[in-house]
Write a protein that holds these residues in place. Structure first.
Motif, PDB file in Angstrom:
ATOM      1  N   LEU A   1       7.849   9.029  -7.774  1.00  0.00           N
ATOM      2  CA  LEU A   1       6.611   9.786  -7.773  1.00  0.00           C
ATOM      3  C   LEU A   1       6.418  10.527  -9.101  1.00  0.00           C
ATOM      4  O   LEU A   1       7.378  10.781  -9.828  1.00  0.00           O
ATOM      5  CB  LEU A   1       6.613  10.794  -6.620  1.00  0.00           C
TER       6      LEU A   1
ATOM      7  N   THR B   1       7.856  10.470   1.360  1.00  0.00           N
ATOM      8  CA  THR B   1       8.214   9.365   0.468  1.00  0.00           C
ATOM      9  C   THR B   1       6.983   8.584   0.054  1.00  0.00           C
ATOM     10  O   THR B   1       5.907   8.717   0.656  1.00  0.00           O
ATOM     11  CB  THR B   1       9.209   8.418   1.158  1.00  0.00           C
ATOM     12  N   LYS B   2       7.125   7.783  -1.002  1.00  0.00           N
ATOM     13  CA  LYS B   2       6.125   6.763  -1.287  1.00  0.00           C
ATOM     14  C   LYS B   2       6.403   5.582  -0.368  1.00  0.00           C
ATOM     15  O   LYS B   2       7.345   5.612   0.424  1.00  0.00           O
ATOM     16  CB  LYS B   2       6.134   6.370  -2.770  1.00  0.00           C
TER      17      LYS B   2
ATOM     18  N   ILE C   1       3.821   9.684   4.129  1.00  0.00           N
ATOM     19  CA  ILE C   1       3.708   8.801   2.969  1.00  0.00           C
ATOM     20  C   ILE C   1       2.679   9.361   2.009  1.00  0.00           C
ATOM     21  O   ILE C   1       1.537   9.671   2.396  1.00  0.00           O
ATOM     22  CB  ILE C   1       3.310   7.388   3.408  1.00  0.00           C
TER      23      ILE C   1
ATOM     24  N   ASP D   1       1.095   9.054  -2.193  1.00  0.00           N
ATOM     25  CA  ASP D   1       0.955   8.329  -3.470  1.00  0.00           C
ATOM     26  C   ASP D   1       1.490   6.896  -3.445  1.00  0.00           C
ATOM     27  O   ASP D   1       2.250   6.489  -4.336  1.00  0.00           O
ATOM     28  CB  ASP D   1       1.672   9.092  -4.582  1.00  0.00           C
ATOM     29  N   PRO D   2       1.110   6.084  -2.448  1.00  0.00           N
ATOM     30  CA  PRO D   2       1.533   4.679  -2.507  1.00  0.00           C
ATOM     31  C   PRO D   2       0.898   3.982  -3.700  1.00  0.00           C
ATOM     32  O   PRO D   2      -0.258   4.255  -4.045  1.00  0.00           O
ATOM     33  CB  PRO D   2       1.011   4.095  -1.183  1.00  0.00           C
TER      34      PRO D   2
ATOM     35  N   GLU E   1       1.995  -1.335  -1.699  1.00  0.00           N
ATOM     36  CA  GLU E   1       2.458  -0.100  -1.065  1.00  0.00           C
ATOM     37  C   GLU E   1       1.378   0.512  -0.179  1.00  0.00           C
ATOM     38  O   GLU E   1       1.691   1.115   0.848  1.00  0.00           O
ATOM     39  CB  GLU E   1       2.948   0.899  -2.115  1.00  0.00           C
ATOM     40  N   GLU E   2       0.119   0.376  -0.557  1.00  0.00           N
ATOM     41  CA  GLU E   2      -0.951   0.827   0.327  1.00  0.00           C
ATOM     42  C   GLU E   2      -0.929   0.043   1.635  1.00  0.00           C
ATOM     43  O   GLU E   2      -1.147   0.608   2.716  1.00  0.00           O
ATOM     44  CB  GLU E   2      -2.305   0.655  -0.364  1.00  0.00           C
TER      45      GLU E   2
ATOM     46  N   GLN F   1      -0.025   8.804   6.611  1.00  0.00           N
ATOM     47  CA  GLN F   1      -0.357   8.628   5.200  1.00  0.00           C
ATOM     48  C   GLN F   1      -1.319   9.725   4.772  1.00  0.00           C
ATOM     49  O   GLN F   1      -2.362   9.933   5.402  1.00  0.00           O
ATOM     50  CB  GLN F   1      -0.988   7.246   4.964  1.00  0.00           C
TER      51      GLN F   1
END
Length: 402
Positions: free
Chosen positions: A217, A284-285, A303, A305-306, A311-312, A326
């Motif tokens: 991050l 976490t991401k 969750i 900043d994916p 990751e999104e 998220q």
């Protein structure tokens, strides 16, 4: 002795972790020799540096551009996907001569790829009949991008049914798809209790423990979250795991315990799984491997900043299943943590949902399947060869008789 070659690319730590998990899983089987190699180590420095820098610059510094590239390169048509990936392999081939030699010298009975780059390169070796062993692909993203699809693959191992549906819709044969989960380290199959792990790592037994995995991050955004949590949480221990991100630890140097919250900052550690078990909540991401490890332990997660793209998608799947939340606004992290810690029933629901998604045996299941599949294929070929020899002998006898 069965020889297995595992190929990955060191673009992000997730593929490396998946390869390590599979390496250990294969070694659990008798009479198996395993070689695990970073494909990028066998490319030219020009290619290696270019790919690494492009990935890091786009995914971290220009995420929206990375998202546009990721989504724009995802092709729905199967034949077009296959042809595009083969075309990329031909363009990259001059940079991969050392990799081709390594694969041929290794003379494996089966090859397992946990990243797209080595998988698409193997197509060229197959076409030239330089490598005739089966290739298996382990997909480490929740939703399979079309760049994972290549000629010459015997089986794809996928994290969930949703990813299967995506590939079937693209035209991939359903019989080639196996749901196993993303391979996580075998340690996660070992029973661990929260009180034992907290005692082992000198963590309090009677107040909440929240862990923030911040290595991937932005340090300034982590600083914002940590300072807010220190200021507003009523009680607890906050652990910030920076991993290889030394810049993050430097950026957090001015933060210390608050009157209500103990702060612990750690860098590279070998007890990530212990922290996951010890924690009431993880921030976490949405990397495929770290979230898979968290899910396998049944720990709820927030969750943030994916990376746009895969990751999104990972975050969407986890949130839709109820195993995590998220958050797009960092200002919402502290209120969300406060709410969840005050509502243990909600946390228990998230734990149950996480355990439904988690696959702690994924690596072992993949290794078992590949070895059994390879052995069955070998037996079939031996039978065909014996039948052909028998038929040739019979024909020869008949010829002599006439």
């Amino acid at each position: 002795m069965t020889r297995i070659l595992i190929l990955y690319s060191s673009l992000g730590s997730g593929h490396v972790s998946a390869a390590k998990a599979l390496h250990d899983a294969f070694l659990h089987e008798p009479n198996v020799e395993v070689l695990s190699e970073d494909a990028l180590k066998y490319t030219s420095s020009i290619y290696r540096n270019a790919v690494t820098q492009i990935y890091e610059q786009l995914s971290v510094k220009v995420p929206q551009l990375y998202k546009a590239f990721y989504e724009g390169s995802d092709v729905d048509d199967l034949e077009k996907s296959l042809d595009n990936n083969l075309a990329w392999a031909k363009i990259e081939r001059p940079f991969f001569r050392r990799l081709g030699k390594m694969v041929k010298d290794a003379s494996p009975d089966a090859i397992v790829c946990v990243q797209q780059i080595p998988s698409r390169f193997l197509q060229l070796l197959e076409q030239e009949d330089e490598v005739s062993c089966p290739q298996y692909v382990v997909i480490t993203d929740t939703i399979a991008h079309s760049t994972w699809i290549n000629y010459g693959v015997s089986r794809y191992f996928l994290p969930n049914d949703l990813s299967v549906n995506f590939l079937v819709q693209r035209g991939v044969d359903r019989s080639m798809l196996q749901v196993t989960g993303i391979p996580v380290k075998l340690e996660i199959m070992q029973p661990k209790s929260k009180p034992e792990m907290r005692k082992q790592h000198d963590l309090p037994l009677d107040i909440p423990v929240v862990t923030l995995f911040g290595g991937g991050l932005n340090p300034k955004r982590v600083h914002f979250m940590v300072s807010n949590l220190l200021e507003h949480l009523e009680s607890g221990t906050l652990i910030v795991a920076a991993g290889r991100n030394k810049e993050l630890l430097d950026d957090l140097a001015d933060l210390t315990d608050s009157p209500t919250v103990k702060l612990r900052k750690v860098g590279m550690i070998d007890y990530v799984d212990d922290l996951i078990v010890s924690s009431d909540l993880i921030i976490t991401k949405a990397g495929g491997l770290i979230t898979s490890e968290i899910l396998a332990r049944g720990t709820p997660m927030l969750i943030v900043d994916p990376i746009p793209g895969q990751e999104e998608q990972n975050a969407d799947v986890i949130a839709a299943a109820g195993a995590g939340i998220q958050l797009r606004l960092l200002e919402m992290v502290t209120p969300a943590v406060q709410y969840l810690l005050k509502h243990p029933d909600r946390l228990n629901e998230m734990r149950e949902s996480a355990l439904e998604l988690g696959q702690p045996r994924a690596a072992l299941n993949i290794a078992d399947f590949i070895l059994n599949h390879w052995q069955a294929d070998r037996n079939r070929k031996d039978q065909q060869k014996a039948k052909a020899v028998s038929q040739a002998s019979s024909d020869l006898t008949e010829t002599h008789a006439n």
